[in-house]
Write a protein that holds these residues in place. Structure first.
Motif, PDB file in Angstrom:
ATOM      1  N   MET A  23       7.316 -26.625   4.711  1.00 16.85           N
ATOM      2  CA  MET A  23       5.880 -26.797   4.511  1.00 16.85           C
ATOM      3  C   MET A  23       5.118 -25.532   4.891  1.00 16.85           C
ATOM      4  SD  MET A  23       5.358 -29.718   7.406  1.00 16.85           S
ATOM      5  CE  MET A  23       6.673 -29.941   8.588  1.00 16.85           C
ATOM      6  N   GLY A  24       4.005 -25.343   4.215  1.00 23.04           N
ATOM      7  CA  GLY A  24       3.157 -24.193   4.513  1.00 23.04           C
ATOM      8  C   GLY A  24       1.703 -24.548   4.278  1.00 23.04           C
ATOM      9  N   VAL A  25       0.852 -24.118   5.184  1.00 29.24           N
ATOM     10  CA  VAL A  25      -0.586 -24.371   5.013  1.00 29.24           C
ATOM     11  C   VAL A  25      -1.364 -23.094   5.318  1.00 29.24           C
ATOM     12  CG1 VAL A  25      -0.403 -26.799   5.695  1.00 29.24           C
ATOM     13  CG2 VAL A  25      -1.000 -25.100   7.409  1.00 29.24           C
ATOM     14  N   THR A  26      -2.519 -22.988   4.730  1.00 28.82           N
ATOM     15  CA  THR A  26      -3.426 -21.890   5.080  1.00 28.82           C
ATOM     16  C   THR A  26      -4.856 -22.402   5.075  1.00 28.82           C
ATOM     17  OG1 THR A  26      -4.164 -19.647   4.537  1.00 28.82           O
ATOM     18  CG2 THR A  26      -3.666 -21.077   2.678  1.00 28.82           C
ATOM     19  N   ARG A  86       9.659 -29.880  14.665  1.00 29.66           N
ATOM     20  CA  ARG A  86       9.626 -28.968  13.525  1.00 29.66           C
ATOM     21  C   ARG A  86       9.674 -27.547  14.076  1.00 29.66           C
ATOM     22  NH1 ARG A  86       3.712 -30.408  12.950  1.00 29.66           N
ATOM     23  NH2 ARG A  86       2.628 -28.632  13.866  1.00 29.66           N
ATOM     24  N   PHE A  87      10.246 -26.646  13.310  1.00 33.64           N
ATOM     25  CA  PHE A  87      10.392 -25.262  13.769  1.00 33.64           C
ATOM     26  C   PHE A  87       9.611 -24.318  12.857  1.00 33.64           C
ATOM     27  CE2 PHE A  87      14.328 -24.838  16.644  1.00 33.64           C
ATOM     28  CZ  PHE A  87      14.095 -26.078  17.216  1.00 33.64           C
ATOM     29  N   SER A  88       9.064 -23.298  13.478  1.00 33.40           N
ATOM     30  CA  SER A  88       8.411 -22.240  12.708  1.00 33.40           C
ATOM     31  C   SER A  88       9.135 -20.927  12.951  1.00 33.40           C
ATOM     32  CB  SER A  88       6.950 -22.086  13.148  1.00 33.40           C
ATOM     33  OG  SER A  88       6.227 -23.227  12.772  1.00 33.40           O
ATOM     34  N   TRP A 112       4.458 -28.239  -0.046  1.00 30.95           N
ATOM     35  CA  TRP A 112       5.714 -28.615   0.606  1.00 30.95           C
ATOM     36  C   TRP A 112       6.798 -28.795  -0.433  1.00 30.95           C
ATOM     37  CZ3 TRP A 112       7.875 -33.436  -0.544  1.00 30.95           C
ATOM     38  CH2 TRP A 112       7.032 -34.384  -1.097  1.00 30.95           C
ATOM     39  N   LEU A 113       8.011 -28.728   0.043  1.00 26.15           N
ATOM     40  CA  LEU A 113       9.157 -28.807  -0.845  1.00 26.15           C
ATOM     41  C   LEU A 113      10.320 -29.411  -0.075  1.00 26.15           C
ATOM     42  CD1 LEU A 113      10.799 -27.885  -3.408  1.00 26.15           C
ATOM     43  CD2 LEU A 113      11.151 -25.724  -2.231  1.00 26.15           C
ATOM     44  N   GLU A 117      -4.280 -14.499   8.165  1.00 25.49           N
ATOM     45  CA  GLU A 117      -3.431 -14.758   9.326  1.00 25.49           C
ATOM     46  C   GLU A 117      -3.406 -16.228   9.732  1.00 25.49           C
ATOM     47  OE1 GLU A 117      -5.185 -13.610  13.297  1.00 25.49           O
ATOM     48  OE2 GLU A 117      -6.332 -12.274  12.007  1.00 25.49           O
ATOM     49  N   LYS A 118      -4.436 -17.007   9.346  1.00 27.48           N
ATOM     50  CA  LYS A 118      -4.421 -18.432   9.706  1.00 27.48           C
ATOM     51  C   LYS A 118      -3.594 -19.199   8.684  1.00 27.48           C
ATOM     52  CE  LYS A 118      -7.129 -17.322  13.053  1.00 27.48           C
ATOM     53  NZ  LYS A 118      -6.472 -16.885  14.287  1.00 27.48           N
ATOM     54  N   THR A 119      -2.342 -18.843   8.619  1.00 26.67           N
ATOM     55  CA  THR A 119      -1.386 -19.458   7.707  1.00 26.67           C
ATOM     56  C   THR A 119      -0.176 -19.871   8.536  1.00 26.67           C
ATOM     57  OG1 THR A 119      -2.132 -18.037   5.902  1.00 26.67           O
ATOM     58  CG2 THR A 119       0.041 -19.034   5.642  1.00 26.67           C
ATOM     59  N   VAL A 120       0.259 -21.090   8.377  1.00 23.10           N
ATOM     60  CA  VAL A 120       1.342 -21.597   9.222  1.00 23.10           C
ATOM     61  C   VAL A 120       2.420 -22.217   8.329  1.00 23.10           C
ATOM     62  CG1 VAL A 120       1.922 -23.161  11.123  1.00 23.10           C
ATOM     63  CG2 VAL A 120      -0.359 -22.188  10.997  1.00 23.10           C
ATOM     64  N   THR A 121       3.691 -21.944   8.670  1.00 16.23           N
ATOM     65  CA  THR A 121       4.798 -22.578   7.950  1.00 16.23           C
ATOM     66  C   THR A 121       5.705 -23.272   8.949  1.00 16.23           C
ATOM     67  OG1 THR A 121       6.090 -20.564   8.093  1.00 16.23           O
ATOM     68  CG2 THR A 121       4.797 -20.865   6.090  1.00 16.23           C
ATOM     69  N   ALA A 122       6.485 -24.210   8.456  1.00 15.88           N
ATOM     70  CA  ALA A 122       7.416 -24.910   9.350  1.00 15.88           C
ATOM     71  C   ALA A 122       8.473 -25.616   8.524  1.00 15.88           C
ATOM     72  CB  ALA A 122       6.665 -25.915  10.213  1.00 15.88           C
ATOM     73  N   ILE A 123       9.567 -25.932   9.205  1.00 21.38           N
ATOM     74  CA  ILE A 123      10.647 -26.694   8.562  1.00 21.38           C
ATOM     75  C   ILE A 123      10.929 -27.911   9.429  1.00 21.38           C
ATOM     76  CG2 ILE A 123      12.389 -25.237   9.711  1.00 21.38           C
ATOM     77  CD1 ILE A 123      14.248 -25.755   7.342  1.00 21.38           C
ATOM     78  N   VAL A 124      11.203 -29.025   8.772  1.00 17.82           N
ATOM     79  CA  VAL A 124      11.550 -30.242   9.490  1.00 17.82           C
ATOM     80  C   VAL A 124      12.716 -30.885   8.743  1.00 17.82           C
ATOM     81  CG1 VAL A 124       9.855 -31.689   8.244  1.00 17.82           C
ATOM     82  CG2 VAL A 124      10.524 -32.332  10.532  1.00 17.82           C
TER      83      VAL A 124
END
Lengths: 213, 798
Positions: free
Chosen positions: A96-99, A157-159, A57-58, A195-202
């Motif tokens: 943020m991003g997770v995998t 949060r939005f993706s 995250w950043l 493909e099981k990688t998700v990002t989002a902004i809050v």
């Protein structure tokens, strides 16, 4: 220099209820015999064991928000009315991003190739829900982190890929979070692999200058 | 201040801490956005004024303003090189105005994630805190507080740093959210168990909640606390007023909780966010002359992980230590470990947890691998993915130390015997990290023949371990089960020792069950019978495979009969709904009904056998299809629609149906009775690499009798149309999961129409719907695999 925070391990608790829900399990109606219950559970366990939730995250200060375009420190820019609206009262945003890695999808493919669709579906659902649980955890963590810095996070949060926050923005997440360090790559059509990688902004708004106490 | 001085202070009164510092500094002119620690150093009058206010209000201990003075936090302000200077100066300034009060150096989060949860190596975190601790010691602090910790591993790193640097008292407070857990998911009892046995002199909580919610946390901790408890709540819950976070609980109301905190078990009280010298003054006024919980007993039969604690013995159900994470005799696991992989380890962990293990034994003893490296890897992975506490199983003290140091909980060491080397090398390691241990009643002369000799060794090891602060509650004696086939009296000796430990020494016991039956047939009977006998003699733990139904059923039954299962809840939960053998024998199914049943239950392992039985009974292939297969799959579809079945059941039944149909197909062809529903070319469109949904749809279409040509993923329009023409398809099915790739569906359809080809199109995927299907000229949209079958049938009939 960007201060990307890396999480080698995100402590995801086995999201069994969410996995079953994704597979359209109805707690009041769906009937499972003992054999099926055992079999499905063991596949879920096997798939979950292959998930390795990691992420990053950043926080970036917001420099400009004109209602249709937002610009962050470092010159990073998003053109989207919905993101502008999300960040309307914010001073900064958390990316943020997770995998969960590629092993769980490989397992699903193995099952498909063996003609076992049910097990493939279960493995796929485990991967998806574990990734969701990982980003939920990260979101909660950032809420606490922000609170200690006298900030509050936006409730949503939005993706990328929803509404006018176009999928093309995956590239921004990919670059600023250094997702290649997690073994993630991005296709020309802005799809993450694995493909099981998700990002989002809050968004985050300042409420006080104190930290800790 | 020595640890004894600290305990004396606590036994003489309720110790009062300070309140919030940040807000008080802001009142004295600290601007927003500055580094508070540097600002304090440059404005000593302001911080000393805050500290004097608290001392005058009644604080016995004030915190040095070093909350954010670790290297990681100071680096955020470009001050990473001034850690020593800032900490020492702030400690000296605090001491200068402390008078009779004590100054504790304040260690708080680094803001980084520590392994195994994050990227900051554990030893680096320890070193970050050691750097701060060293400067604070030089500044003359009287003790330490580690506060506002949300990650148990970070709290452990800071605590180890203090313990390895000095012998000053150290308090640790975690911060729990409203749901009663830290953000990382640690509950108060598990945190307490971990920290108090690692060497904290007081444990508690600060921040996040007001006094009312924090009371609940202290109450929860009270029963298992072996050290004084500490509470430092906020002045109520934060509220947002005009864009600013405020804590609006007044000083008198805040202090009114004082007596409740004493009753709950707290010995040390103070304030966190929003509290002021007034809050502390009122608190001190209410606590004057009062004392808190007296000296607590030392030992505790409990283990913890980062998310869970497990209590052993004391009339509780028997705890099973899952034995499977051990490469002995497991070729697949051995192979993986030699490659440095841990997926089987993870699988075993989850499987054992699922089957009711309370603790996981971890043994990495295998020739050809680096035991220490693999143990560390395993502990990190297991700490992350399993909530069960670990039992570190190794004969090598270095391996055990490495594992205990990194493990974010209180582990069980397997094992320490009366052998000189174990006493001298393993015992200090276990004690340093506060681990419980399994006592093996053997010594340098080997395994004693007599029970008396084993008792002598048990007494000896207990006595030696007491020198390190161990009590019998922290120890579990291994019954040393020997195989009955080589010594008929061996089980009796073990049972006698278990009874003696349980009834006379009051120490918990454990057995590795499978040894007893070694070399015998039908070992489970011996194992489970021995378990029943041992439970009746007082056994509290067993190392076993929890996947063994017979063993676990025996265990649950014995716990119920031994009075360890309160209200028989566990027994009833395990066995309710299970029918006894005599009633479970289903009425004899007719051959047709057996085929029907196999499809209905998705039993692809039974379908060929049941079909063959039906054929043998003279039922024609067509009748089997018409009266068994089709009605069964129709009922499955209905059940799915009624939500009585979920997706995997639907697919399993369809797979079973397909397998059954394939078995009958040669016979049906002979009778000229087989035909397909239609031919479908299916693909995930160009640019899209998601294909699980498309694969499932293809599978279901096949199971329902369609001839399906699956072109895979990322398929260009040209290829799709070419194949459709080649195989004379009736329908083209397209899948896309992303907004960027769904447009490719239109490209395929447009190209088809342009070439005046007459295929029907159906589409599906997360981002498309009926509207989109209409917009691009597709003939239909299906929301899932079952819907796709219905749509395909409808299109074939249209």
């Amino acid at each position: 220099m960007r201060d990307v925070h890396v999480l080698n391990t995100i402590p995801v608790v086995f999201p069994e209820r969410e996995i079953l829900f994704r597979l359209k399990f109805n707690i009041h109606k769906t009937e499972l015999d003992e054999r099926q219950r055992e079999k499905f559970k063991s596949i879920m366990m096997k798939a979950f064991a292959l998930c390795k939730p990691t992420g990053a995250w950043l926080e970036l200060p917001l420099l400009l928000n004109d209602g249709s375009r937002v610009v962050f420190e470092g010159g990073y820019e998003i053109k989207s009315h919905s993101i502008a609206e999300l960040l309307r009262n914010c001073d900064s945003a958390f990316f943020m991003g997770v995998t969960v890695g590629g092993a769980v999808s490989a397992l699903a493919n193995e099952y498909i190739n063996a003609g076992d669709g049910a097990l493939a579906l279960i493995a796929d659902a485990v991967g998806s829900e574990t990734a969701e649980a990982a980003i939920d955890w990260l979101n909660s963590y950032l809420a606490g982190y922000a609170r200690r810095k006298g900030k509050v996070l936006t409730s949503q949060r939005f993706s990328a890929g929803y509404g006018d926050f176009l999928l093309e923005n995956q590239r921004l997440f990919y670059e600023i979070l250094d997702l290649q360090n997690f073994g993630v790559s991005l296709t020309d059509t802005f799809i993450f692999v694995p493909e099981k990688t998700v990002t989002a902004i809050v968004g985050a708004a300042n409420t006080s200058s104190m930290e800790g106490k | 201040m020595t640890k004894n001085d600290f305990l004396k202070l606590i036994s003489s009164k309720i110790v009062i801490l300070d309140g919030a510092t940040g807000t008080e500094l802001v009142k004295r002119g600290m601007p927003a956005g500055v580094c508070p620690e540097l600002w304090c150093m440059e404005n000593p009058a302001a911080i000393q004024d805050v500290q004097r206010s608290y001392i005058n209000s009644g604080s016995d201990i004030i915190y040095a303003p070093t909350f954010g003075a670790n290297r990681c936090k100071l680096e955020e302000f470009g001050l990473g090189h001034r850690v020593y200077e800032i900490n020492k100066t702030l400690a000296l300034l605090s001491k200068e105005c402390a008078k009779d009060s004590f100054v504790f150096g304040d260690l708080a989060p680094t803001g980084r994630f520590i392994e195994p949860f994050g990227e900051l190596p554990f030893e680096e975190a320890v070193s970050v805190y050691k750097e701060q601790v060293s400067a604070l010691i030089d500044g003359g602090v009287d003790g330490f507080v580690i506060e506002t910790m949300m990650d148990i591993q970070e709290a452990r790193a800071a605590l180890i740093a203090v313990k390895e640097s000095c012998d000053l008292p150290v308090m640790v407070t975690m911060t729990f959210e409203k749901d009663g857990r830290t953000l990382n998911g640690t509950d108060p009892v598990s945190a307490l168990i971990t920290l108090q046995f690692l060497g904290a002199d007081a444990v508690g909580c600060n921040c996040s909640t007001g006094p009312a919610d924090m009371l609940a946390v202290i109450r929860e901790m009270n029963n298992v606390a072996r050290v004084p408890l500490l509470a430092k709540p906020n002045a109520g819950m934060p509220k947002l007023k005009d864009g600013v976070t405020v804590f609006d609980m007044g000083a008198v109301e805040f202090a009114s909780y004082a007596d409740d905190f004493i009753k709950a078990g707290a010995n040390i009280l103070g304030g966190c966010c929003g509290t002021t010298p007034d809050h502390i003054f009122e608190l001190a006024k209410n606590l004057k002359g009062k004392i808190g919980h007296g000296k607590r007993k030392m030992g505790l039969s409990a283990l913890s992980s980062a998310r869970k604690s497990v209590f052993i013995g004391g009339g509780r159900p028997l705890s099973v230590v899952g034995e499977r994470i051990n490469p002995t005799g497991k070729k697949a696991l051995q192979g993986e470990l030699r490659e440095g992989k841990l997926s089987i380890v993870q699988e075993f962990a989850l499987e054992q947890e699922n089957h009711g293990a309370a603790i996981l034994d971890v043994n990495m003893g295998l020739s050809g691998i680096d035991e220490k490296e693999m143990m560390l890897k395993s502990v990190k992975v297991l700490a992350r993915m399993s909530s069960l506490p670990l039992c570190i199983d190794s004969t090598n003290p270095e391996v055990v130390e490495a594992a205990l140091r990194i493990y974010p909980g209180r582990a069980l060491v397997n094992s320490i015997s009366g052998e000189r080397d174990r006493i001298e090398r393993m015992l200090p390691v276990a004690a340093k990290y506060g681990a419980m241990f399994i006592l093996l009643p053997l010594d340098d002369r080997g395994i004693p023949e007599t029970v008396d000799e084993r008792k002598r060794i048990v007494n000896y090891v207990i006595s030696e371990s007491s020198k390190y602060g161990y009590t019998t509650e922290d120890i579990v004696v291994d019954g040393l089960v020997m195989t009955v086939s080589s010594d008929i009296k061996a089980p009796a000796r073990t049972l006698d020792l278990i009874e003696w430990c349980s009834r006379e020494r009051g120490v918990n016991t454990i057995c590795g069950l499978s040894n007893v039956s070694f070399g015998l047939p039908a070992r489970e009977w011996i194992n489970s019978s021995f378990l029943a006998m041992a439970i009746s003699r007082g056994l509290t733990m067993a190392i076993a495979n929890p996947a063994s139904q017979q063993l676990m059923n025996t265990l649950y039954s014995c716990d119920a009969l031994a009075g360890r299962d309160k209200n028989l809840t566990s027994y009833v939960n395990r066995f309710s709904g299970v029918t006894s053998e005599s009633t479970s024998k289903a009425e004899e199914l007719t051959p047709e009904r057996a085929v029907f049943d196999a499809v209905l239950r998705g039993r692809d392992d039974l379908i060929e056998k049941t079909i063959q039985s039906a054929l043998d009974a003279g039922i024609s292939p067509q009748n089997i299809v018409d009266n068994s297969l089709i009605p069964a799959i129709t009922l499955v579809g209905d059940k799915y629609d009624r939500k009585e079945y979920f997706l995997p059941q639907l697919i399993m039944s369809a797979d079973t149906m397909r397998k059954g149909f394939a078995y009958l197909e040669p016979l049906l062809i002979r009778e000229g009775e087989v035909e397909t529903e239609g031919k479908i070319v299916i693909a995930t469109v160009k640019g899209d690499i998601h294909d699980i949904g498309k694969n499932i749809v293809a599978l279901m279409l096949r199971n329902y009798g369609f001839d399906v040509v699956d072109l895979g993923k990322d398929v260009p329009a040209e290829v799709i149309l070419h194949k459709a023409c080649e195989v004379k398809a009736d329908i083209i099915a397209l899948s896309a999961l992303m907004t960027t790739t769904m447009t490719e569906m239109r490209t395929v359809i447009d190209l088809c129409r342009e070439r005046k080809l007459q295929f029907k199109f159906m589409i599906g995927g997360a981002v498309v719907d009926q509207n989109y299907a209409d917009e691009i000229g597709a003939d239909g949209y299906s929301k899932d695999a079952m819907d796709a079958v219905k749509l395909a049938k409808a299109l074939m009939n249209s």
